[in-house]
Design a protein around this motif. Structure first.
Motif, PDB file in Angstrom:
ATOM      1  N   LEU A   1       9.529  -4.691  -6.595  1.00 30.87           N
ATOM      2  CA  LEU A   1       9.126  -5.422  -7.793  1.00 30.87           C
ATOM      3  C   LEU A   1       7.671  -5.143  -8.179  1.00 30.87           C
ATOM      4  N   HIS A   2       6.983  -4.315  -7.388  1.00 27.95           N
ATOM      5  CA  HIS A   2       5.575  -3.952  -7.631  1.00 27.95           C
ATOM      6  C   HIS A   2       4.621  -5.128  -7.453  1.00 27.95           C
ATOM      7  N   ILE A   3       5.036  -6.114  -6.657  1.00 25.46           N
ATOM      8  CA  ILE A   3       4.131  -7.210  -6.304  1.00 25.46           C
ATOM      9  C   ILE A   3       3.165  -6.754  -5.215  1.00 25.46           C
ATOM     10  N   ILE A   4       3.620  -5.826  -4.367  1.00 23.17           N
ATOM     11  CA  ILE A   4       2.747  -5.223  -3.354  1.00 23.17           C
ATOM     12  C   ILE A   4       2.750  -3.713  -3.539  1.00 23.17           C
ATOM     13  N   ASN A   5       1.712  -3.053  -3.005  1.00 26.89           N
ATOM     14  CA  ASN A   5       1.624  -1.598  -3.095  1.00 26.89           C
ATOM     15  C   ASN A   5       2.495  -0.899  -2.079  1.00 26.89           C
ATOM     16  N   ASP A   6       2.515  -1.456  -0.853  1.00 24.91           N
ATOM     17  CA  ASP A   6       3.284  -0.782   0.187  1.00 24.91           C
ATOM     18  C   ASP A   6       3.619  -1.771   1.292  1.00 24.91           C
ATOM     19  N   CYS A   7       4.678  -1.442   2.029  1.00 29.88           N
ATOM     20  CA  CYS A   7       5.118  -2.192   3.202  1.00 29.88           C
ATOM     21  C   CYS A   7       4.935  -1.282   4.411  1.00 29.88           C
ATOM     22  N   VAL A   8       4.197  -1.748   5.414  1.00 31.03           N
ATOM     23  CA  VAL A   8       3.856  -0.907   6.556  1.00 31.03           C
ATOM     24  C   VAL A   8       4.200  -1.610   7.866  1.00 31.03           C
ATOM     25  N   ASP A   9       4.130  -0.860   8.945  1.00 24.85           N
ATOM     26  CA  ASP A   9       4.331  -1.416  10.274  1.00 24.85           C
ATOM     27  C   ASP A   9       3.242  -2.456  10.557  1.00 24.85           C
ATOM     28  N   PRO A  10       3.587  -3.572  11.221  1.00 27.27           N
ATOM     29  CA  PRO A  10       2.572  -4.598  11.502  1.00 27.27           C
ATOM     30  C   PRO A  10       1.331  -4.070  12.201  1.00 27.27           C
ATOM     31  N   LYS A  11       1.494  -3.078  13.075  1.00 30.72           N
ATOM     32  CA  LYS A  11       0.342  -2.536  13.799  1.00 30.72           C
ATOM     33  C   LYS A  11      -0.604  -1.761  12.885  1.00 30.72           C
ATOM     34  N   LEU A  12      -0.113  -1.352  11.721  1.00 29.15           N
ATOM     35  CA  LEU A  12      -0.916  -0.538  10.811  1.00 29.15           C
ATOM     36  C   LEU A  12      -1.482  -1.328   9.636  1.00 29.15           C
ATOM     37  N   LEU A  13      -1.096  -2.602   9.521  1.00 35.51           N
ATOM     38  CA  LEU A  13      -1.417  -3.359   8.301  1.00 35.51           C
ATOM     39  C   LEU A  13      -2.919  -3.433   8.028  1.00 35.51           C
ATOM     40  N   PHE A  14      -3.679  -3.966   8.963  1.00 37.26           N
ATOM     41  CA  PHE A  14      -5.109  -4.140   8.686  1.00 37.26           C
ATOM     42  C   PHE A  14      -5.789  -2.805   8.440  1.00 37.26           C
ATOM     43  N   ASP A  15      -5.512  -1.815   9.290  1.00 33.87           N
ATOM     44  CA  ASP A  15      -6.164  -0.508   9.134  1.00 33.87           C
ATOM     45  C   ASP A  15      -5.833   0.114   7.779  1.00 33.87           C
ATOM     46  N   THR A  16      -4.588  -0.058   7.321  1.00 32.82           N
ATOM     47  CA  THR A  16      -4.188   0.492   6.018  1.00 32.82           C
ATOM     48  C   THR A  16      -4.950  -0.172   4.885  1.00 32.82           C
ATOM     49  N   ALA A  17      -4.963  -1.511   4.892  1.00 33.66           N
ATOM     50  CA  ALA A  17      -5.636  -2.255   3.822  1.00 33.66           C
ATOM     51  C   ALA A  17      -7.150  -2.031   3.863  1.00 33.66           C
ATOM     52  N   PHE A  18      -7.717  -2.033   5.065  1.00 32.01           N
ATOM     53  CA  PHE A  18      -9.163  -1.854   5.192  1.00 32.01           C
ATOM     54  C   PHE A  18      -9.590  -0.461   4.750  1.00 32.01           C
ATOM     55  N   ALA A  19      -8.809   0.547   5.098  1.00 32.51           N
ATOM     56  CA  ALA A  19      -9.143   1.918   4.693  1.00 32.51           C
ATOM     57  C   ALA A  19      -9.187   2.043   3.170  1.00 32.51           C
ATOM     58  N   GLN A  20      -8.250   1.411   2.491  1.00 27.28           N
ATOM     59  CA  GLN A  20      -8.250   1.451   1.031  1.00 27.28           C
ATOM     60  C   GLN A  20      -9.445   0.693   0.456  1.00 27.28           C
ATOM     61  N   ALA A  21      -9.777  -0.433   1.069  1.00 29.33           N
ATOM     62  CA  ALA A  21     -10.927  -1.202   0.619  1.00 29.33           C
ATOM     63  C   ALA A  21     -12.218  -0.408   0.795  1.00 29.33           C
TER      64      ALA A  21
END
Length: 245
Positions: free
Chosen positions: A170-190
């Motif tokens: 529905l484009h409410i979120i950009n991506d769905c990732v593994d729980p172990k990767l969540l913070f690193d993924t979001a922080f890297a984009q930030a």
């Protein structure tokens, strides 16, 4: 320990909702702290982006119902009211990392974020009609604009939970990732955003926003109706049942 924690790193202000014993339910003090940390960061030239997150198993279960009912006068000085409207004035990008429950404000807040990442445990819900209330945070305008009237009606009228894969479709979120990767993924984009020319980033964010006056008017109308619904007999019955669980 503070229920709202901040850490500034590589040009990013990381805001953590930290009330795990209450599933990160937001009380009035937490709304005040969230608003203050956003305003401070927006004025700090060393901060170029925000990242908001919860615990590994919960983003936020929404409002602390008992606290909210004790302070239900939704005038312009109400901490929740002031926090929601501070989102309209935020100049710098806001990124969210969502794990576990994202209920009520936990989902409507995401409509004001520029990037949203969730993990496979994330569960979203807009349960306003279940409590005999109406949406807030401009959701009645932003959600139909984002996903179309019919899908928005499905989420807002039925008030049922949905998972991260649905949120992504529905484009409410950009991506769905593994729980172990969540913070690193979001922080890297930030961090990527924070490293770019800040005034250009802020101008681009402002240009992409819906009409601010229209959104402000919609949020005001929602909160007026929300306050009316909150005092209704049907809402009182629903909250009594909720609190007796």
């Amino acid at each position: 320990m503070s229920t709202i924690q901040i850490k500034d790193e590589q040009g990013v202000r990381i805001i953590t909702i930290n009330r795990p014993e209450k599933r990160n339910a937001l009380d009035l003090e937490m709304y005040t702290a969230l608003r203050e940390y956003l305003i401070q960061g927006d004025a700090d030239n060393a901060i170029n982006a925000f990242l908001i997150k919860g615990q590994d198993d919960c983003f936020t279960a929404g409002n602390d119902v008992a606290d909210f009912l004790k302070n239900s006068d939704l005038g312009p000085e109400h901490p929740a009211f002031k926090f929601l409207f501070s989102l309209l004035d935020l100049k710098k990008p806001l990124i969210a990392a969502v794990s576990g429950a994202a209920v009520g404000i936990g989902t409507t807040l995401l409509l004001h974020c520029d990037l949203v990442y969730a993990d496979t445990t994330a569960k979203f819900q807009l349960p306003f009609t279940n409590l005999a209330l109406v949406p807030e945070a401009g959701a009645s305008l932003l959600l139909p604009h984002l996903i179309g009237h019919q899908k928005a009606a499905e989420l807002l009228l039925l008030g049922e939970s949905f998972n991260a894969q649905t949120a992504k479709s529905l484009h409410i979120i950009n991506d769905c990732v593994d729980p172990k990767l969540l913070f690193d993924t979001a922080f890297a984009q930030a961090v990527k955003i924070a490293a770019k020319p800040p005034l250009s980033i802020q101008a681009t964010k402002a240009l992409m926003r819906p009409d601010k006056a229209l959104l402000h008017a919609k949020m005001t109308a929602e909160l007026t109706e929300f306050a009316t619904r909150l005092q209704s007999d049907e809402a009182k019955a629903q909250f009594k049942a909720f609190l007796s669980r």
